[in-house]
Design a protein around this motif. Sequence first.
Motif, PDB file in Angstrom:
ATOM      1  N   ASN A  40      -7.117  -2.721  18.417  1.00 20.58           N
ATOM      2  CA  ASN A  40      -6.195  -3.693  17.822  1.00 20.58           C
ATOM      3  C   ASN A  40      -6.958  -4.797  17.099  1.00 20.58           C
ATOM      4  OD1 ASN A  40      -7.261  -4.762  20.150  1.00 20.58           O
ATOM      5  ND2 ASN A  40      -5.397  -5.850  20.761  1.00 20.58           N
TER       6      ASN A  40
ATOM      7  N   GLY B  14      -8.573  -3.860  11.531  1.00 25.93           N
ATOM      8  CA  GLY B  14      -7.905  -2.789  10.797  1.00 25.93           C
ATOM      9  C   GLY B  14      -8.624  -2.407   9.518  1.00 25.93           C
TER      10      GLY B  14
ATOM     11  N   ALA C 140      -4.388  -1.466  15.266  1.00 20.19           N
ATOM     12  CA  ALA C 140      -4.647  -1.716  13.850  1.00 20.19           C
ATOM     13  C   ALA C 140      -5.475  -0.610  13.205  1.00 20.19           C
ATOM     14  CB  ALA C 140      -5.373  -3.053  13.670  1.00 20.19           C
TER      15      ALA C 140
END
Length: 799
Positions: free
Chosen positions: A726, A729, A788
Amino acid sequence: MVTGRRKFTVDARLLRELGERLVGRPHIALAELIKNAYDADARTVEIAFDPSRIVVTDDGHGMSPDDFDSKWMRVGTTHKERTRTSPALHRSMTGSKGVGRLAVQLLARKTHLSSVGLIDPEGNSLSNPLHKSVGLHEQIDASINWDEAVESGDLTSVEVPVEIAAPRATFAAGSPHGTRVELTDLVHRWDAVAFRRLAQEIWSLQPPFEVAEDDPNAFNIVFTTRFQKVYERFNRQMNAVLDIWSARITGELRSEGSPTVDPTDPRADLPPTLPTRRTEESLDDEETTELGEVQVDDEGADQTEGAPHRQFPPHPTMWLDVTVELRGQEPRKTTWRVPECQISEVSFDIKVFDLVNRQPEGVKVGTAREYLERFGGVGIYDETFRLPYYGADHDWLDLERSHAARLSTSQLVPASLQVDRGLQDLPTNRRLFGHANVSTTREAQVHSSQSGLDPDALAIQVTRDRLVDNAAYERLRVMIRAALDFYAMEQARTRLTKARSRRMGSGRPPSSSFAEIRSAIRDAKPALPASTFQDLDRAVALAVEEAEALEEISREHAALLGALATAGMTALAYEHEISKQIRTIEDLATDLAGVLDAIPLTARATVGSAVSEMRDWVDRAHGIRNILAGLMDEETRIAKDRFKARTLARKVADQVRVLSAGIPIKTDDVPADLRLPRAALPAWSAVFQNLYLNAFNALIQCDGEPIVNVDGGGSDAKGWVRVQDNGSGVDLADSDRLWEPFERGAKLPPEVAALGLGGTGLGLTIVRMITDELGAHVAFTQPEPGYATAVTISWEGRK
């Protein structure tokens, strides 16, 4: 005016000062006691050890009461220097400065000595080990409390309680004569770890070469302890390791001429110094030109221009025979001429190791490497005693320096024996176990005259742990290093021959073969239908283009693999070096913890905290080493299997935990029975390591609770695993470029990048190269909600 005379006084603390400065380390202290037994014509030395005492007993000629007073009780006696051989067996004396007995202070605070001497050691020859003489002196028993001795004021006022009575003791091997030294109130607290270190040091004192029982140098060390099984197993393992050499290098110096030397080849003569030493000497000469030259010999006497000139016989020409035996091949031999040789006798036997697969006696590759790290290198033995200085940690042959300089050509090997880039096969100290045998006593006999000992002759320094750094020592370095260079050339020659054999029949690059086919088709054009010719020509042209593209990719990969190999070798070198540092810190922490109770309360908390921090550092260092564990074991690198995905993902997560900054890696969502495509363990470990490290970097700026999750699915024939995080990204539309070498994602601020890991832009490239080789596919994919970034590895069919 008052005139008169005064006498020097000597502080009794000099006893401890001499013991510490001239001996320095506990295993050398123990060696000094063993050397005393050797000089006393002992054939057997028994060392009994338990946590409260150490007892060293021999069956030598012992001491008379007069010997005890005039020799043992006199610090700095030179009787061994005057009498260079033992009375019965005529051994070359190992001691000369009369300070070795002070070494016991490093081991214990109290010493009890018992000795019964032969009345006529020379007449009662000990050449027959079963001979028991009845002509004995009275027995001497003396006790020394070293703490009281050093606090007694003047050295001449130190008193030692002595009892003289009729002989009653029995010494080593049941002998009625000999010496027994009992050490109590030991300086160090001995536990299992400390005992193992002591056992290792005693093992290293015994010569690795065989000595015949009727040889006057025959000398047996018997070590008994309540940990006897540990000691015996250690010896078995060590002996088993020493039998698995991949090459053996032997050499001997002799005086007769040799027809194998080519007189037309100037390199058949060995130079007086190593090339690195000559470079250093030229720099030193430049630095001392303006200051004026003053040389200081080992005893500290100035050798200035005004010193009287001493005459010594010229040094003769000698011949060095060297044999290199590669395992399973015929030995290869050569001979060097050694002009003006300062050494009269030397021989050496050096084994080279390539530790792969499991070893005899159940010794693992890693364990064998640790043994060679501790005991490896080329040691120097003066008669049967190893000089402590020389070993794996001392680059006295400039092997490590040659590796660092990436030397490829030897300046010591004749031109006829040179191989292109052959010196790159020169082994490091930690791949060697060997010994060079010399006799400083013999050298003193050969190179002495009325003027004294030739300063260029081989001799031991006053510290007795190494040789004097003079012309003879440098000549010794050159001879052994020349033999190792010769081995490197022969090893390179064998390697190149095998490589050429493998290449035979492999043909030229595919694009070249396709081009020849296209040329043949064009030659046959008149005999082919037009449509057939066009189809063939077009198909072959396409094959040429595809082959050339694949060859270009192969060249790019080869260049990249070279960079990765260099980085990998650097990492392995770091792992090797850090292993030594870890042991040093572990030993230091143990020693400090052992004396913690004796430290004043004001400093105890500080020292205790330091011990705790050192042990924490060791734990972290072990964690980092675990990342490279798979690469260090040859058996692990080679063996292939279909590993369980969850098990391997968890194992790698544990390995990189030390680098994770506390970021958790969850692997519960990987099916327990899912297996990865067949590969060696380091391959899949590298894939997961790089994906985890890539995720850690992406999580540096994570606002919430950072997490890495691994899941998977599929069947035995078709499956997938996915690593999600997470973090920051990636843009899926631009993600393909991230798999290329040296490409990176979004640039991090400097203060954040400083906290990151890796950063070379090669991690994802390595992942794709490995998975491509394994027939799997890797790509950035759409992550699940809450994440992400997602990287998915998928495969089809049983691999």
